[in-house]
Design an enzyme around this catalytic site. Structure first.
Site, short mmCIF file in Angstrom:
data_model
loop_
_atom_site.label_atom_id
_atom_site.label_comp_id
_atom_site.label_asym_id
_atom_site.label_seq_id
_atom_site.Cartn_x
_atom_site.Cartn_y
_atom_site.Cartn_z
N GLU A 1 0.82 -1.20 0.00
CA GLU A 1 0.00 0.00 0.00
C GLU A 1 0.86 1.25 0.00
O GLU A 1 1.95 1.28 0.59
CB GLU A 1 -0.92 0.00 1.22
CG GLU A 1 -1.83 -1.22 1.25
CD GLU A 1 -2.83 -1.20 2.40
OE1 GLU A 1 -3.58 -2.19 2.54
OE2 GLU A 1 -2.89 -0.22 3.17
N CYS B 1 3.49 8.45 1.01
CA CYS B 1 4.08 7.48 1.94
C CYS B 1 4.30 6.17 1.19
O CYS B 1 3.35 5.54 0.73
CB CYS B 1 3.14 7.27 3.13
SG CYS B 1 3.77 6.15 4.40
N CYS C 1 6.72 -6.59 6.97
CA CYS C 1 7.86 -5.99 7.66
C CYS C 1 8.59 -7.06 8.43
O CYS C 1 7.97 -7.89 9.11
CB CYS C 1 7.40 -4.88 8.60
SG CYS C 1 8.77 -3.98 9.37
N CYS D 1 7.31 -4.41 15.50
CA CYS D 1 6.96 -3.39 16.48
C CYS D 1 5.54 -3.66 16.98
O CYS D 1 4.62 -3.87 16.18
CB CYS D 1 7.06 -2.00 15.86
SG CYS D 1 8.75 -1.57 15.33
N CYS E 1 2.23 -1.69 15.65
CA CYS E 1 2.09 -1.48 14.21
C CYS E 1 1.41 -2.68 13.55
O CYS E 1 1.90 -3.81 13.64
CB CYS E 1 3.46 -1.24 13.58
SG CYS E 1 3.41 -0.96 11.79
N SER F 1 12.50 6.88 6.98
CA SER F 1 12.18 6.61 8.37
C SER F 1 12.68 5.21 8.74
O SER F 1 12.44 4.25 8.02
CB SER F 1 10.67 6.68 8.60
OG SER F 1 10.34 6.32 9.93
N LEU G 1 11.20 6.40 17.28
CA LEU G 1 11.72 6.19 18.63
C LEU G 1 10.65 5.60 19.56
O LEU G 1 10.82 4.50 20.08
CB LEU G 1 12.24 7.52 19.19
CG LEU G 1 13.07 7.41 20.45
CD1 LEU G 1 14.38 6.66 20.19
CD2 LEU G 1 13.38 8.79 21.03
N HIS G 2 9.59 6.36 19.81
CA HIS G 2 8.39 5.88 20.51
C HIS G 2 8.57 5.59 22.00
O HIS G 2 7.58 5.39 22.71
CB HIS G 2 7.80 4.64 19.82
CG HIS G 2 7.66 4.78 18.35
ND1 HIS G 2 6.92 5.80 17.78
CD2 HIS G 2 8.20 4.09 17.31
CE1 HIS G 2 7.00 5.70 16.45
NE2 HIS G 2 7.77 4.69 16.14
N CYS H 1 -1.19 6.23 9.85
CA CYS H 1 0.11 5.72 10.26
C CYS H 1 -0.04 4.46 11.10
O CYS H 1 -0.80 4.42 12.06
CB CYS H 1 0.83 6.80 11.07
SG CYS H 1 2.50 6.37 11.55
#
Length: 375
Positions: A98, A113, A120, A124, A127, A206, A229-230, A349
């Site tokens: 996407e 984006c 992935c 994480c 996500c 990113s 970072l988060h 996001c």
């Protein structure tokens, strides 16, 4: 009599100028043909050699035999009530990825984006892309193909005053630095005047923090850098971003300092901080964040968590995010709140999922864990 198969044609879509020059030299043509063909592909959105009128008929015929311009197939295109547009494209193995176009400033800025992997390879915890597992890296043609698809849909890239895509962020599906050999040529095309002609400040990569590749990127291409970072302490970030167990916060921020030193102009790092209710949204967390980035030239983007089914996390209230922002301001940091865009078409996001033929079996294990919790 054995049937002969036609030789495979070379896809020119993902080739940088240098690669395309080498291709033309290999077929006995002059290097300048590369710039001509790049403009047809990326400025005009052309995929038909017969329409390239500044090439000779003989060259056009030869290109028809030996080459092609093949972008990903669009299987879905949708628009959000806020103007965000999402494309789902099918890549070579039948997987879907996407890409999302986000308009801002009354349409003057259009940020695309872009995805770099099918799924992935990181996991994480907040996500939804990571919960789909991982299939493979995208090729450079599949990465730049997302820009090509969006540009063809929105308008002509040659109109530099009204570009269909003004900014690109490598923030879609996947970890770009784990697909470096394909992401690098795609970003070079984004910057090349014969392709999309974007400023290096308008192309952002990113990363969750693949430290050795941050150093390598600094040697090769000084685009803008954003860090997912988060969390500002290693214990919490180990839970949210498992890569932190390999490259902790201090190691990551040291790499950011080295990256800035290699940039040829004054630059700052973008720190992405997803605010999750009850997890990282308290005043203590704001103090930790301000402390850990004290010596790093940076800006901080606060991103309210976008929920997805069975994540185990909750979206913070608007008041709590504003409160966190106020704490950051009091501690001396600008911290704009990123507006949630495109959530009605699952384009916000952390919500991009596509369709992944998961060779890691992570998605299967995730579904099983949900069923166990339900029981």
């Amino acid at each position: 009599m054995t049937a002969t198969t036609a030789p495979e044609r070379t896809n020119l879509l993902g080739m940088t100028r240098e690669q395309l020059e080498a291709f033309f030299v290999s077929i006995g043509e002059k290097k300048f043909r590369a710039a001509q063909v790049m403009k047809w592909i990326h400025h005009e959105g052309c995929d038909d050699f017969s329409t390239m009128t500044n090439l000779s008929k003989a060259l056009r015929a030869r290109l028809e035999e030996t080459a092609e311009i093949r972008g990903p197939k669009v299987v879905y295109e949708g628009s959000s009530s806020d103007g965000t547009r999402k494309w789902v494209v099918e890549v070579e193995d039948g997987s879907y990825v996407e890409t999302v176009l986000i308009p801002a400033d009354d349409g003057k800025r259009r940020t695309l984006c872009v995805s770099s992997q099918v799924g992935c390879s990181l996991d994480c915890s907040f996500c939804s892309t990571g919960k789909q597992g991982f299939q493979r890296n995208l090729t450079s043609a599949e990465i730049i193909g997302q820009v090509w698809v969006a540009s063809r849909s929105v308008g002509s890239s040659r109109d530099t005053a009204h570009r269909p895509v003004t900014n690109v962020v490598m923030m879609g599906m996947g970890e770009p630095l784990l697909n470096y050999d394909n992401v690098l040529p795609a970003m070079k095309l984004m910057l090349d005047d014969n392709a999309y002609g974007l400023s290096k400040r308008r192309v952002t990569l990113s990363t969750s923090g693949v430290v050795p590749m941050i150093d390598r990127l600094g040697d090769d291409l000084d685009v803008s850098l954003a860090i997912s970072l988060h969390a500002a302490n290693d214990e919490l970030r180990n839970e949210l971003v498992p890569l932190n167990r390999k490259y902790n916060i201090r190691t990551l921020l040291d790499a950011c300092q080295r990256y800035l030193q290699k940039c040829g102009d004054a630059r700052v790092i973008t720190i992405e901080y997803t605010v999750i209710a009850g997890i990282n949204d308290q005043q203590e967390h704001a103090r930790q964040l301000a402390d850990v980035v004290r010596d790093l030239p940076c800006k901080i983007n606060l991103i309210p968590f976008n929920p997805f089914p069975h994540s185990g996390y909750e979206k913070p209230s608007r008041n709590q995010v504003v409160r966190f922002q106020k704490w950051m301001h009091e501690l001396g940091h600008t911290a704009p709140i990123r507006s949630t865009r495109g959530d009605d078409i699952d384009a916000a996001c952390g919500q991009l999922v596509g369709r992944v033929k998961d060779r890691t079996k992570r998605h299967e294990r995730y579904i099983q864990s949900i069923q166990i919790d339900a029981d």
